[in-house]
Design a protein around this motif. Structure first.
Motif, PDB file in Angstrom:
ATOM      1  N   GLU A 125     -35.955 -19.913  39.578  1.00 17.04           N
ATOM      2  CA  GLU A 125     -36.250 -19.649  38.163  1.00 17.04           C
ATOM      3  C   GLU A 125     -37.078 -20.547  37.537  1.00 17.04           C
ATOM      4  OE1 GLU A 125     -32.136 -19.441  36.542  1.00 17.04           O
ATOM      5  OE2 GLU A 125     -31.658 -17.409  37.547  1.00 17.04           O
ATOM      6  N   ALA A 126     -37.120 -21.709  37.789  1.00 24.04           N
ATOM      7  CA  ALA A 126     -38.045 -22.543  37.420  1.00 24.04           C
ATOM      8  C   ALA A 126     -39.444 -22.241  37.605  1.00 24.04           C
ATOM      9  CB  ALA A 126     -37.773 -24.121  37.649  1.00 24.04           C
ATOM     10  N   LEU A 127     -39.553 -21.927  38.983  1.00 23.63           N
ATOM     11  CA  LEU A 127     -41.168 -21.337  39.331  1.00 23.63           C
ATOM     12  C   LEU A 127     -41.295 -20.194  38.679  1.00 23.63           C
ATOM     13  CD1 LEU A 127     -40.886 -22.282  43.223  1.00 23.63           C
ATOM     14  CD2 LEU A 127     -41.968 -23.677  41.200  1.00 23.63           C
ATOM     15  N   ALA A 128     -40.639 -19.242  38.759  1.00 27.41           N
ATOM     16  CA  ALA A 128     -40.579 -17.851  37.748  1.00 27.41           C
ATOM     17  C   ALA A 128     -41.154 -18.169  36.247  1.00 27.41           C
ATOM     18  CB  ALA A 128     -39.550 -17.088  37.700  1.00 27.41           C
ATOM     19  N   ALA A 129     -40.480 -19.187  35.715  1.00 32.09           N
ATOM     20  CA  ALA A 129     -40.841 -19.740  34.357  1.00 32.09           C
ATOM     21  C   ALA A 129     -42.410 -20.003  34.353  1.00 32.09           C
ATOM     22  CB  ALA A 129     -40.036 -20.545  33.674  1.00 32.09           C
ATOM     23  N   MET A 130     -42.577 -20.907  35.369  1.00 32.40           N
ATOM     24  CA  MET A 130     -44.073 -21.459  35.390  1.00 32.40           C
ATOM     25  C   MET A 130     -45.003 -20.542  35.769  1.00 32.40           C
ATOM     26  SD  MET A 130     -43.121 -25.005  37.664  1.00 32.40           S
ATOM     27  CE  MET A 130     -44.600 -25.790  37.266  1.00 32.40           C
ATOM     28  N   GLU A 131     -44.701 -19.451  36.372  1.00 29.00           N
ATOM     29  CA  GLU A 131     -45.721 -18.236  36.998  1.00 29.00           C
ATOM     30  C   GLU A 131     -46.001 -17.644  35.375  1.00 29.00           C
ATOM     31  OE1 GLU A 131     -47.532 -17.136  38.883  1.00 29.00           O
ATOM     32  OE2 GLU A 131     -46.482 -17.423  41.002  1.00 29.00           O
ATOM     33  N   GLU A 132     -44.890 -17.499  34.507  1.00 26.55           N
ATOM     34  CA  GLU A 132     -45.061 -16.884  33.154  1.00 26.55           C
ATOM     35  C   GLU A 132     -46.136 -17.673  32.432  1.00 26.55           C
ATOM     36  OE1 GLU A 132     -44.224 -13.713  32.560  1.00 26.55           O
ATOM     37  OE2 GLU A 132     -43.206 -13.654  34.435  1.00 26.55           O
ATOM     38  N   ALA A 133     -45.839 -18.952  32.495  1.00 28.86           N
ATOM     39  CA  ALA A 133     -46.568 -19.597  31.688  1.00 28.86           C
ATOM     40  C   ALA A 133     -48.295 -19.958  32.280  1.00 28.86           C
ATOM     41  CB  ALA A 133     -46.177 -21.394  31.739  1.00 28.86           C
ATOM     42  N   TYR A 134     -48.158 -19.779  33.389  1.00 28.54           N
ATOM     43  CA  TYR A 134     -49.539 -19.738  34.021  1.00 28.54           C
ATOM     44  C   TYR A 134     -50.290 -18.529  33.619  1.00 28.54           C
ATOM     45  CZ  TYR A 134     -53.304 -20.129  37.475  1.00 28.54           C
ATOM     46  OH  TYR A 134     -54.448 -20.371  38.184  1.00 28.54           O
ATOM     47  N   LYS A 135     -49.445 -17.432  33.563  1.00 26.92           N
ATOM     48  CA  LYS A 135     -50.385 -16.101  33.139  1.00 26.92           C
ATOM     49  C   LYS A 135     -50.659 -16.031  31.833  1.00 26.92           C
ATOM     50  CE  LYS A 135     -50.347 -11.251  33.239  1.00 26.92           C
ATOM     51  NZ  LYS A 135     -49.641 -10.028  33.373  1.00 26.92           N
ATOM     52  N   LYS A 136     -49.839 -16.759  31.042  1.00 26.63           N
ATOM     53  CA  LYS A 136     -50.537 -16.824  29.643  1.00 26.63           C
ATOM     54  C   LYS A 136     -51.454 -17.694  29.354  1.00 26.63           C
ATOM     55  CE  LYS A 136     -45.983 -16.094  26.961  1.00 26.63           C
ATOM     56  NZ  LYS A 136     -45.129 -16.635  25.991  1.00 26.63           N
ATOM     57  N   ARG A 137     -51.879 -18.682  30.236  1.00 26.25           N
ATOM     58  CA  ARG A 137     -53.043 -19.452  30.245  1.00 26.25           C
ATOM     59  C   ARG A 137     -53.979 -18.929  30.690  1.00 26.25           C
ATOM     60  NH1 ARG A 137     -51.281 -25.773  31.161  1.00 26.25           N
ATOM     61  NH2 ARG A 137     -49.949 -25.918  29.518  1.00 26.25           N
ATOM     62  N   HIS A 138     -53.838 -18.200  31.853  1.00 27.22           N
ATOM     63  CA  HIS A 138     -55.124 -17.375  32.780  1.00 27.22           C
ATOM     64  C   HIS A 138     -55.235 -16.132  32.825  1.00 27.22           C
ATOM     65  CE1 HIS A 138     -55.616 -21.882  34.268  1.00 27.22           C
ATOM     66  NE2 HIS A 138     -54.336 -22.000  34.333  1.00 27.22           N
ATOM     67  N   GLY A 139     -54.141 -15.381  32.450  1.00 27.09           N
ATOM     68  CA  GLY A 139     -54.164 -13.998  32.199  1.00 27.09           C
ATOM     69  C   GLY A 139     -53.975 -13.618  33.660  1.00 27.09           C
ATOM     70  N   ARG A 140     -53.479 -14.152  34.510  1.00 22.73           N
ATOM     71  CA  ARG A 140     -53.209 -13.513  35.654  1.00 22.73           C
ATOM     72  C   ARG A 140     -51.847 -14.505  36.335  1.00 22.73           C
ATOM     73  NH1 ARG A 140     -55.083 -17.058  39.536  1.00 22.73           N
ATOM     74  NH2 ARG A 140     -57.046 -18.095  38.888  1.00 22.73           N
ATOM     75  N   TYR A 141     -51.122 -14.097  37.223  1.00 20.73           N
ATOM     76  CA  TYR A 141     -50.255 -14.843  38.203  1.00 20.73           C
ATOM     77  C   TYR A 141     -50.974 -15.500  39.359  1.00 20.73           C
ATOM     78  CZ  TYR A 141     -46.690 -12.271  35.665  1.00 20.73           C
ATOM     79  OH  TYR A 141     -45.823 -11.896  34.355  1.00 20.73           O
ATOM     80  N   THR A 142     -50.411 -16.670  39.947  1.00 17.74           N
ATOM     81  CA  THR A 142     -50.830 -17.431  40.906  1.00 17.74           C
ATOM     82  C   THR A 142     -50.152 -17.396  42.070  1.00 17.74           C
ATOM     83  OG1 THR A 142     -51.976 -19.290  41.442  1.00 17.74           O
ATOM     84  CG2 THR A 142     -50.067 -19.555  40.212  1.00 17.74           C
ATOM     85  N   ASP A 143     -50.906 -17.246  43.427  1.00 14.65           N
ATOM     86  CA  ASP A 143     -49.954 -17.297  44.360  1.00 14.65           C
ATOM     87  C   ASP A 143     -50.074 -18.868  45.063  1.00 14.65           C
ATOM     88  OD1 ASP A 143     -52.762 -17.478  45.540  1.00 14.65           O
ATOM     89  OD2 ASP A 143     -52.362 -15.880  46.862  1.00 14.65           O
ATOM     90  N   GLN A 144     -50.837 -19.752  44.258  1.00  9.61           N
ATOM     91  CA  GLN A 144     -50.890 -21.131  44.670  1.00  9.61           C
ATOM     92  C   GLN A 144     -49.681 -22.103  43.974  1.00  9.61           C
ATOM     93  OE1 GLN A 144     -53.058 -22.285  47.292  1.00  9.61           O
ATOM     94  NE2 GLN A 144     -52.939 -19.792  47.236  1.00  9.61           N
ATOM     95  N   LEU A 145     -48.916 -22.687  44.815  1.00  4.75           N
ATOM     96  CA  LEU A 145     -47.921 -23.813  44.177  1.00  4.75           C
ATOM     97  C   LEU A 145     -48.726 -24.920  43.489  1.00  4.75           C
ATOM     98  CD1 LEU A 145     -44.942 -24.300  43.903  1.00  4.75           C
ATOM     99  CD2 LEU A 145     -44.798 -25.705  46.425  1.00  4.75           C
ATOM    100  N   THR A 146     -49.948 -25.321  44.093  1.00  6.90           N
ATOM    101  CA  THR A 146     -50.443 -26.368  43.621  1.00  6.90           C
ATOM    102  C   THR A 146     -51.332 -25.954  41.889  1.00  6.90           C
ATOM    103  OG1 THR A 146     -52.634 -25.528  44.684  1.00  6.90           O
ATOM    104  CG2 THR A 146     -51.576 -27.231  45.299  1.00  6.90           C
ATOM    105  N   ASP A 147     -51.384 -24.752  41.829  1.00  2.00           N
ATOM    106  CA  ASP A 147     -51.651 -24.100  40.313  1.00  2.00           C
ATOM    107  C   ASP A 147     -50.549 -24.273  39.606  1.00  2.00           C
ATOM    108  OD1 ASP A 147     -54.058 -23.259  41.199  1.00  2.00           O
ATOM    109  OD2 ASP A 147     -53.668 -21.212  41.562  1.00  2.00           O
ATOM    110  N   LEU A 148     -49.320 -24.000  40.069  1.00  3.08           N
ATOM    111  CA  LEU A 148     -48.048 -24.316  39.341  1.00  3.08           C
ATOM    112  C   LEU A 148     -47.827 -25.716  38.603  1.00  3.08           C
ATOM    113  CD1 LEU A 148     -45.672 -21.714  40.639  1.00  3.08           C
ATOM    114  CD2 LEU A 148     -47.345 -21.221  38.746  1.00  3.08           C
TER     115      LEU A 148
END
Length: 88
Positions: free
Chosen positions: A9-32
């Protein structure tokens, strides 16, 4: 098992935050990890919850799927996906 779900759930929340910043989701743990103040601490926290190398992230511009194995004797596996409304 609860910490595995909490970790996903924490990683999912980080995916949502990443999309807000970058306009897309990421498949890289380093991006999160780059979203955190301390990426090294993030890495330590991840290894406390998940078996080393067990996190698999599949992502597109519109959705993500994260799978990981717990640090338990059974290597319990679980998956979470999003955006949340799509997978509930």
């Amino acid at each position: 098992m609860e910490s595995l779900r909490d970790g996903l759930e924490a990683l999912a929340a980080m995916e949502e935050a990443y999309k807000k910043r970058h306009g897309r989701y990421t498949d890289q743990l380093t991006d999160l990890a780059s979203l955190t103040e301390d990426p090294l601490q993030f890495a330590k926290d991840v290894t406390n919850v998940f078996r080393f190398g067990s996190i698999i992230i599949q992502a597109s511009a519109e959705s993500y799927l994260i799978t990981g194995q717990a640090q338990d004797a059974n290597a319990t596996e679980s998956t979470i996906g999003g955006p949340p409304a799509r997978f509930q």
